[in-house]
Design a protein around this motif. Structure first.
Motif, short mmCIF file in Angstrom:
data_model
loop_
_atom_site.label_atom_id
_atom_site.label_comp_id
_atom_site.label_asym_id
_atom_site.label_seq_id
_atom_site.Cartn_x
_atom_site.Cartn_y
_atom_site.Cartn_z
N ARG A 1 63.40 50.68 43.26
CA ARG A 1 62.43 51.69 42.85
C ARG A 1 61.23 51.69 43.79
O ARG A 1 60.92 50.67 44.40
N LYS A 2 60.57 52.83 43.89
CA LYS A 2 59.41 52.94 44.75
C LYS A 2 58.25 52.15 44.15
O LYS A 2 57.92 52.33 42.98
N PRO A 3 57.64 51.23 44.92
CA PRO A 3 56.54 50.44 44.37
C PRO A 3 55.35 51.32 44.03
O PRO A 3 55.08 52.33 44.70
N VAL A 4 54.63 50.94 42.98
CA VAL A 4 53.47 51.70 42.52
C VAL A 4 52.21 50.92 42.86
O VAL A 4 52.10 49.74 42.56
N SER A 5 51.27 51.59 43.52
CA SER A 5 50.00 50.96 43.85
C SER A 5 49.20 50.76 42.56
O SER A 5 49.10 51.67 41.74
N ARG A 6 48.65 49.57 42.38
CA ARG A 6 48.00 49.26 41.12
C ARG A 6 46.74 48.43 41.36
O ARG A 6 46.74 47.47 42.11
N THR A 7 45.65 48.86 40.70
CA THR A 7 44.46 48.01 40.66
C THR A 7 44.66 46.99 39.55
O THR A 7 45.63 47.06 38.81
N SER A 8 43.77 46.04 39.43
CA SER A 8 43.94 44.99 38.44
C SER A 8 42.66 44.81 37.65
O SER A 8 41.63 44.42 38.20
N ALA A 9 42.71 45.11 36.36
CA ALA A 9 41.55 44.96 35.49
C ALA A 9 41.26 43.48 35.26
O ALA A 9 42.14 42.63 35.43
N PRO A 10 40.04 43.13 34.86
CA PRO A 10 39.73 41.71 34.59
C PRO A 10 40.62 41.09 33.53
O PRO A 10 40.82 39.88 33.52
N THR A 11 41.15 41.94 32.62
CA THR A 11 42.01 41.42 31.56
C THR A 11 43.44 41.21 32.01
O THR A 11 44.27 40.74 31.24
N SER A 12 43.75 41.56 33.25
CA SER A 12 45.10 41.37 33.78
C SER A 12 45.18 40.06 34.55
O SER A 12 44.25 39.69 35.26
N PRO A 13 46.30 39.33 34.44
CA PRO A 13 46.46 38.11 35.23
C PRO A 13 46.92 38.38 36.65
O PRO A 13 47.10 37.44 37.43
N LEU A 14 47.13 39.67 37.01
CA LEU A 14 47.73 40.01 38.29
C LEU A 14 46.68 40.33 39.35
O LEU A 14 45.60 40.85 39.05
N LEU A 15 47.04 40.03 40.58
CA LEU A 15 46.26 40.49 41.72
C LEU A 15 46.46 41.99 41.90
O LEU A 15 47.50 42.54 41.52
N PRO A 16 45.49 42.70 42.49
CA PRO A 16 45.77 44.09 42.86
C PRO A 16 46.84 44.12 43.95
O PRO A 16 46.97 43.18 44.73
N THR A 17 47.60 45.20 43.99
CA THR A 17 48.73 45.25 44.92
C THR A 17 48.31 45.30 46.38
O THR A 17 49.12 45.06 47.27
N ASP A 18 47.03 45.60 46.63
CA ASP A 18 46.58 45.61 48.03
C ASP A 18 46.04 44.25 48.47
O ASP A 18 45.53 44.10 49.57
N SER A 19 46.18 43.23 47.61
CA SER A 19 45.71 41.89 47.98
C SER A 19 46.64 41.28 49.03
O SER A 19 47.87 41.44 48.96
N PRO A 20 46.10 40.58 50.03
CA PRO A 20 46.95 39.92 51.03
C PRO A 20 47.89 38.89 50.43
O PRO A 20 48.93 38.57 51.02
N ARG A 21 47.54 38.37 49.26
CA ARG A 21 48.39 37.36 48.61
C ARG A 21 49.55 37.97 47.85
O ARG A 21 50.47 37.26 47.46
N TYR A 22 49.51 39.28 47.59
CA TYR A 22 50.58 39.93 46.84
C TYR A 22 51.82 40.02 47.73
O TYR A 22 51.72 40.45 48.88
N PRO A 23 53.00 39.63 47.25
CA PRO A 23 54.19 39.61 48.12
C PRO A 23 54.58 41.00 48.59
O PRO A 23 54.56 41.95 47.81
N ARG A 24 54.93 41.10 49.85
CA ARG A 24 55.33 42.37 50.45
C ARG A 24 56.85 42.53 50.39
O ARG A 24 57.59 41.57 50.59
N LEU A 25 57.29 43.76 50.14
CA LEU A 25 58.72 44.03 50.07
C LEU A 25 59.35 43.93 51.46
O LEU A 25 58.69 44.17 52.48
#
Length: 392
Positions: free
Chosen positions: A83-107
Motif C-alpha cells: 500500500r502507498k505509505p501515508v505521511s503522518r504527523t505525530s501528536a503528543p499522545t501518540s507513541p510514534l515518531l512523525p514519518t518525516d523523522s530520520p529515525r523512521y524506517p524507510r521503505l
C-alpha cells in the motif's frame, strides 16, 4: 517417483500376462491371452496401490519432523502489492515518531539481521539453522525482522513491548515475501503506554546466516489510536489536587553549581508564550505547534507539555552559562498537574560549575498558565524553581 510407479505397473502387467499365457495348459492361445490381460492388470494395480501407499507413509514423518514446511508450487502464491505509505504527523499522545523523522524506517531499504536486538538475534540464529531460505515458508524469521522495524517507529524505542499472547498472523507471498500483522506498545510524550497494531511486509533478499542476511522493508503501516486523547486533553477540576506552595528548597552555592546567585530574585516571574515561541528555532516552533494542535479549548485543557517547554527559558535565565546547559530527553520527564492550570515539571539536566565540571541536577519547575488576548497563547507565571544535585 510417479514415472517409476507407472513403469513398474507396466512391467508387472506384462510379466503376469506372459506367465498366464505360458501356463495356460490345454486352453487355446486366444483364451490364454485374454486371461493374461485381465489377471496382469489386476495384479499390477494391486502392486501399484500397495507400493504407492508405502512410499507416502515413509515421507510423511520427514515433512513434520520440525523442518520448515515447503512451498510445493510458488505459482499458487499471490504477488504482494504494498500500500502507498501515508505521511503522518505525530501528536503528543501518540507513541510514534512523525514519518518525516530520520529515525523512521524507510521503505525498500535493507534490513540486516545482524542489527537485531540481542534476544531477537539469538532467536533468529536458532530458527535460521533449520530454515530453507529458497523453498521454505520462513514467516517466523520475517516476524523478528518486522519487530525490529516496528520498534524503530517509536519515540522511545526502549519502551517497546510486544504482547506475546496476541495471535500473530503471517501470510506468505511470491518471491520470499511475508506480511506480518501484530501489536506493539510504547510510551508517548506524556509517559503513557499506548498500544498499536502494525502491518509489516518484508522480503528476503540474500544472505547465508545471521551475520549477512538482508531483508527489504516493503510496507509498514501503524494502526490504531494515536493516544488516549480524551484523558490527555481533558480533566475535571474536581479530580485535580490543589497546588501547595511549600517553602523554597536550599539554593546550591552559585560558584559550585553554575547558578546565578539568588536566582529566584533575579529571574523574570512571568513570560509571554507568544514572545518565547517567536524566539524558538524552527524545530522547536514546529514541536510547539503540534502540542497546541492537540489541545481542546476551555479551562480543562491539559497543557503540561507546553508547561515543560515554557520551563526551559526560566531555567536558562537562572544559569551563569545558559548556552552550555544539557537537558535530558523525554524519558526523564515527569509532570504533575494541579487545579487552576498549574503544572510542576521535573526532569534532569547537566550544567557546568565555575571550574567547567558538569554536574547533574534534578530540577522542579512550577508554572501557571494565565490567559491572554492572544488566541492560542498564554502568559506563564513562575511559582517555584529549585535544583537538586544528583551527581557529577
Amino acid at each position: 517417483m510417479e514415472t517409476s510407479l507407472i513403469v513398474m505397473f507396466l512391467l508387472v502387467w506384462a510379466g503376469m500376462w506372459a506367465w498366464v499365457v505360458k501356463n495356460r495348459g490345454t486352453w487355446p492361445v486366444f483364451f490364454g491371452h485374454f486371461a493374461g490381460v485381465i489377471a496382469g492388470f489386476i495384479v499390477a494395480l494391486v502392486v501399484y496401490v500397495t507400493v504407492n501407499g508405502l512410499l507416502h507413509e515413509k515421507t510423511t514423518p520427514a515433512a513434520s519432523s520440525g523442518a520448515q514446511p515447503q512451498i510445493a508450487n510458488e505459482s499458487q502464491l499471490r504477488t504482494f502489492v504494498p500500500r502507498k505509505p501515508v505521511s503522518r504527523t505525530s501528536a503528543p499522545t501518540s507513541p510514534l515518531l512523525p514519518t518525516d523523522s530520520p529515525r523512521y524506517p524507510r521503505l525498500s531499504t535493507p534490513l540486516l539481521s545482524a542489527n537485531l536486538d540481542p534476544q531477537w538475534k539469538s532467536q533468529y540464529a536458532q530458527w535460521r539453522a533449520s530454515a530453507d531460505m529458497v523453498n521454505g515458508v520462513n514467516g517466523s524469521l520475517a516476524g523478528l525482522i518486522c519487530r525490529s522495524a516496528a520498534k524503530s517507529t517509536l519515540r522511545i524505542p526502549d519502551s517497546a513491548a510486544f504482547d506475546e499472547t496476541e495471535e500473530l498472523r503471517s501470510d506468505a507471498y511470491k518471491s520470499q515475501t511475508y506480511l506480518l500483522i501484530s501489536r506493539i506498545s510504547g510510551e508517548n510524550m506524556e509517559g503513557t503506554m499506548v498500544s498499536l497494531g502494525y502491518d509489516c511486509a518484508v522480503q528476503f533478499v540474500s544472505g547465508n546466516g545471521v551475520k549477512d542476511d538482508q531483508w527489504r522493508l516493503l510496507e509498514l503501516t501503524m494502526q490504531g489510536k494515536s493516544g488516549p486523547a480524551v484523558s490527555a486533553n481533558t480533566s475535571t477540576g474536581e479530580a485535580l489536587p490543589e497546588y501547595d506552595a511549600s517553602e523554597p528548597g536550599i539554593t546550591p552555592e552559585p560558584l559550585k553549581s553554575g547558578l546565578v546567585e539568588n536566582y529566584l530574585n533575579e529571574i523574570p516571574t512571568t513570560r509571554s508564550e507568544l514572545a518565547t515561541v517567536q524566539g524558538m528555532t524552527a524545530q522547536q516552533t514546529l514541536a510547539h505547534a503540534q502540542l497546541r494542535r492537540g489541545l481542546i479549548d476551555g479551562p480543562d485543557a491539559n497543557k503540561r507539555l507546553i508547561a515543560f517547554q515554557m520551563c526551559e527559558p526560566f531555567i536558562r535565565s537562572a544559569l551563569r552559562q545558559p548556552e552550555l546547559a544539557l537537558f535530558a530527553d523525554d524519558k526523564a520527564l515527569s509532570t504533575q498537574r494541579y487545579k487552576y492550570q498549574i503544572y510542576t515539571s521535573t526532569s534532569l539536566m547537566k550544567i557546568p560549575d565555575a571550574a567547567g565540571n558538569y554536574l547533574t541536577y534534578r530540577f522542579g519547575c512550577t508554572l501557571q498558565a494565565m490567559p491572554t488576548m492572544n488566541a492560542g497563547f498564554d502568559d506563564w507565571k513562575l511559582l517555584d524553581l529549585r535544583f537538586e544535585l544528583t551527581g557529577s
